[in-house]
Design an enzyme around this catalytic site. Structure first.
Site, mmCIF file in Angstrom:
data_model
loop_
_atom_site.group_PDB
_atom_site.id
_atom_site.type_symbol
_atom_site.label_atom_id
_atom_site.label_comp_id
_atom_site.label_asym_id
_atom_site.label_seq_id
_atom_site.Cartn_x
_atom_site.Cartn_y
_atom_site.Cartn_z
ATOM 1 N N ASP A 1 0.852 -1.187 0.000
ATOM 2 C CA ASP A 1 0.000 0.000 0.000
ATOM 3 C C ASP A 1 0.887 1.236 0.000
ATOM 4 O OD1 ASP A 1 -2.847 1.078 0.295
ATOM 5 O OD2 ASP A 1 -1.760 2.165 1.845
ATOM 6 N N MET B 1 6.056 9.972 -3.313
ATOM 7 C CA MET B 1 5.478 8.934 -2.469
ATOM 8 C C MET B 1 5.790 9.330 -1.028
ATOM 9 S SD MET B 1 5.809 4.782 -2.728
ATOM 10 C CE MET B 1 7.601 4.704 -2.767
ATOM 11 N N HIS C 1 -5.603 4.304 6.326
ATOM 12 C CA HIS C 1 -4.766 5.125 5.444
ATOM 13 C C HIS C 1 -3.348 5.280 5.975
ATOM 14 C CE1 HIS C 1 -7.747 5.906 2.426
ATOM 15 N NE2 HIS C 1 -8.605 6.234 3.365
ATOM 16 N N ASP D 1 -2.834 -0.611 6.177
ATOM 17 C CA ASP D 1 -3.652 -0.954 5.018
ATOM 18 C C ASP D 1 -3.063 -2.113 4.226
ATOM 19 O OD1 ASP D 1 -5.298 1.026 5.921
ATOM 20 O OD2 ASP D 1 -4.934 2.401 4.261
#
Length: 196
Positions: A11, A24, A173, A178
């Site tokens: 994730d 990212m 999140h 996740d």
């Protein structure tokens, strides 16, 4: 005999729609299980994990995208890992798991396109050896569900899945949380005998 594979639920949280212009923010990896000789063996996805928060690679960001993961961009700029370190550390971790399990890693995500795009780009850009998953050792859980349930891809949503397939863990999140939650969905899909 086919080589054993281990499945890595991944994730990503990011501050924009695509890598390069955007960054990212974090990623989480969790080993969901191993397939040997056609038999899938699930494992505790919280047992073998990797998590990193990364420094931004550009000044551009989308405030809404950044808010999803709940990470502070200023803190990431000061305290996040350099992308090269994070991706090389992740590659080394994957190599260690591969050696321990005597298996090849396969990337799994729901949906695959977003998380794969980020991770593949970052591995190719920052990791010394490139992508530990090659260019195609990846599996989309959305497609897996659509094929097993014999439904159109547009109907392969978590809301339409039978409840027993979903993880009981919350979707927070946080990339590692996740990834672990998603690993349980993967395990359930791999064991599911769809009644179609």
């Amino acid at each position: 005999m086919a080589k054993a594979e281990f499945y890595v639920s991944a994730d990503v949280e990011a501050d924009g729609p695509i890598p390069g212009p955007f960054s990212m923010s974090s990623f989480g990896l969790a080993v969901a299980g191993v397939r040997r000789g056609g038999v899938f063996e699930a494992g505790d996805p919280a047992e073998r994990t990797f998590y990193a928060e990364l420094k931004p690679i550009s000044d551009a960001y989308d405030a809404e995208a950044l808010a999803v993961g709940g990470l502070d961009r200023g803190v990431l700029a000061r305290e996040g890992q350099e992308p090269a370190r994070a991706m090389n550390d992740a590659a080394a971790w994957l190599a260690g798991v591969a050696g321990e399990l005597a298996a090849t890693p396969v990337f799994v995500a729901y949906p695959l396109g977003y998380d794969w795009m980020w991770m593949y780009w970052y591995f190719m850009r920052f990791a010394e050896a490139g992508s530990p998953f090659g260019h195609s050792r990846c599996m989309d859980l959305k497609t897996l569900y659509a094929a097993r349930a014999a439904v159109p891809l547009s109907e392969a949503t978590k809301r339409s899945m039978p409840g027993h397939l979903l993880s009981s863990r919350p979707h927070t999140h946080n990339a590692l949380d996740d990834a672990i939650e998603q690993a349980e969905l993967f395990q359930n899909l791999m064991r599911w005998e769809a009644a179609v």
